[in-house]
Design a protein around this motif. Structure first.
Motif, PDB file in Angstrom:
ATOM      1  N   CYS A 295    -131.653  55.718  76.053  1.00 16.80           N
ATOM      2  CA  CYS A 295    -131.496  54.372  76.625  1.00 16.80           C
ATOM      3  C   CYS A 295    -132.875  53.798  76.936  1.00 16.80           C
ATOM      4  O   CYS A 295    -133.592  54.335  77.782  1.00 16.80           O
TER       5      CYS A 295
ATOM      6  N   CYS B  59    -133.492  52.226  80.763  1.00 20.33           N
ATOM      7  CA  CYS B  59    -133.810  53.017  81.963  1.00 20.33           C
ATOM      8  C   CYS B  59    -134.623  54.262  81.635  1.00 20.33           C
ATOM      9  O   CYS B  59    -134.845  55.098  82.508  1.00 20.33           O
TER      10      CYS B  59
ATOM     11  N   CYS C  25    -127.721  52.133  85.785  1.00 16.54           N
ATOM     12  CA  CYS C  25    -127.814  51.553  84.439  1.00 16.54           C
ATOM     13  C   CYS C  25    -126.451  51.658  83.751  1.00 16.54           C
ATOM     14  O   CYS C  25    -125.672  52.567  84.031  1.00 16.54           O
TER      15      CYS C  25
ATOM     16  N   CYS D 242    -125.797  52.718  80.893  1.00 15.25           N
ATOM     17  CA  CYS D 242    -125.646  53.985  80.159  1.00 15.25           C
ATOM     18  C   CYS D 242    -125.084  55.054  81.095  1.00 15.25           C
ATOM     19  O   CYS D 242    -124.293  55.900  80.686  1.00 15.25           O
TER      20      CYS D 242
HETATM   21 ZN   LIG Z   1    -129.810  53.498  80.818  1.00 18.44          ZN
END
Ligand SMILES: [Zn+2]
Length: 322
Positions: free
Chosen positions: A100, A103, A114, A116
């Motif tokens: 990701c 982040c 986040c 994700c």
């Molecule tokens: Zn993330």
């Protein structure tokens, strides 16, 4: 807290493994690069002193020195780009490749979770739950239209095609569905096939029978703490797709009716799709549940009405004929 402690712990562990792997891979690439291009490291070290040198010259008011530093800096940058391009790599290639980017696999950006991380938690919780359900048993390929009598085969073929397309093109704002029709007409088979296909797309799917869902919600009222493989109101409301099989076979009480309504309603409010299957007709739904539930179901769900004869009996007959 909507999920068990272990769900959060596993999500944290997965994230930190992802982060460490990205950073280790990058370190490995960097050491290989600097080993064969030692000049790159020298230049980069020299460049790190630029800021201090500029600060010193500025304090002294030494303009000639400032110009000299600027010139030297440009020359070093140019030489560095040359070293990289001759080695056939870019500076970006040596940076960690995080799963990701938002982040850097830390799970939060400025203290805010986040996406994700939220998705990971949802997926882990759904996986825990699906481990107990018959998900792997049905897919679209094993759906056999030849079991349906000729007069409804075309209609069932349309329903089959619709379900397959629904699963393949599933997104967070897909329609909700209600599958109606008698027992043994393939509703559960297609509901499971949808679940399997949508899971393959990496979405958080919960497949549950109405009795299991109600029993779990009822048990939660009297228990403390959440087990890993437990259905929770949070997960029912958060998952990308909720499939409630066999609505109407749960023991009907004011608690169960309220629970079913709340689950469905919270998803409608959040614009999240639900697939319901039931052996009850719309009239029977009206008798068994509240008007507001039935009006929400008919208002928000696309109805797929299954026809034919009980496939389970036909399958047995075919098997007996050998
Ligand atoms: Zn993330």
């Amino acid at each position: 807290m909507g999920y068990s402690k272990s769900v959060y712990e596993r999500a944290d562990r997965i994230l930190s493994e992802r982060r460490l792997k990205a950073e280790r891979d990058a370190e490995r690439k960097q050491s290989a690069f600097y080993a064969s291009n030692p000049r790159a490291r020298e230049i980069e070290e020299e460049l790190t002193h630029t800021f201090t040198n500029i600060a010193r010259a500025t304090l002294k008011g030494d303009h000639n020195r400032l110009l000299e530093i600027k010139k030297k800096n440009q020359e070093l940058q140019k030489e560095l780009s040359k070293v990289y391009s001759e080695a056939g790599v870019s500076q970006d290639d040596l940076l960690p490749k995080y799963t990701c980017k938002a982040c850097s696999d830390r799970g939060n950006v400025d203290g805010i979770a986040c996406d994700c991380y939220i998705n990971l938690i949802k997926q882990i919780a759904c996986d825990d739950l699906n481990r107990r359900s018959p998900l792997s048993l049905s897919d679209f390929d094993s759906f056999d239209l030849s079991y349906y009598p000729e007069d409804c085969r075309q209609k069932m073929s349309n329903i089959f095609g619709y379900c397959r397309l629904y699963a393949e093109s599933f997104s967070g704002d897909s329609d909700s569905l209600i599958m109606t029709g008698g027992t043994g007409l393939g509703k559960t088979h297609l509901a499971l096939a949808i679940a399997n296909e949508v899971i393959k797309k990496g979405k958080g799917v919960i497949y549950t029978s109405a009795p299991d869902m109600v029993a779990a919600l009822e048990a939660l009222q009297f228990s403390r703490g959440i087990r890993d493989d437990e259905i929770t109101p949070q997960l029912l409301s958060d998952c990308d797709l909720l499939i409630i099989d066999d609505l109407g076979t749960e023991f009907l009480t004011s608690f169960s009716k309220g629970a079913v309504y709340n689950v469905f309603n919270s998803r409608i409010t959040r614009g999240k799709p639900t697939v319901i299957s039931t052996n009850l007709s719309l009239a029977e739904l009206e008798t068994n549940y509240s008007d507001r539930f039935v009006s929400r179901v008919t208002g928000y769900c696309r109805r797929l009405h299954f026809e034919g004869s009980d496939i389970r009996i036909l399958k047995k007959m075919r098997a007996m004929k050998g």
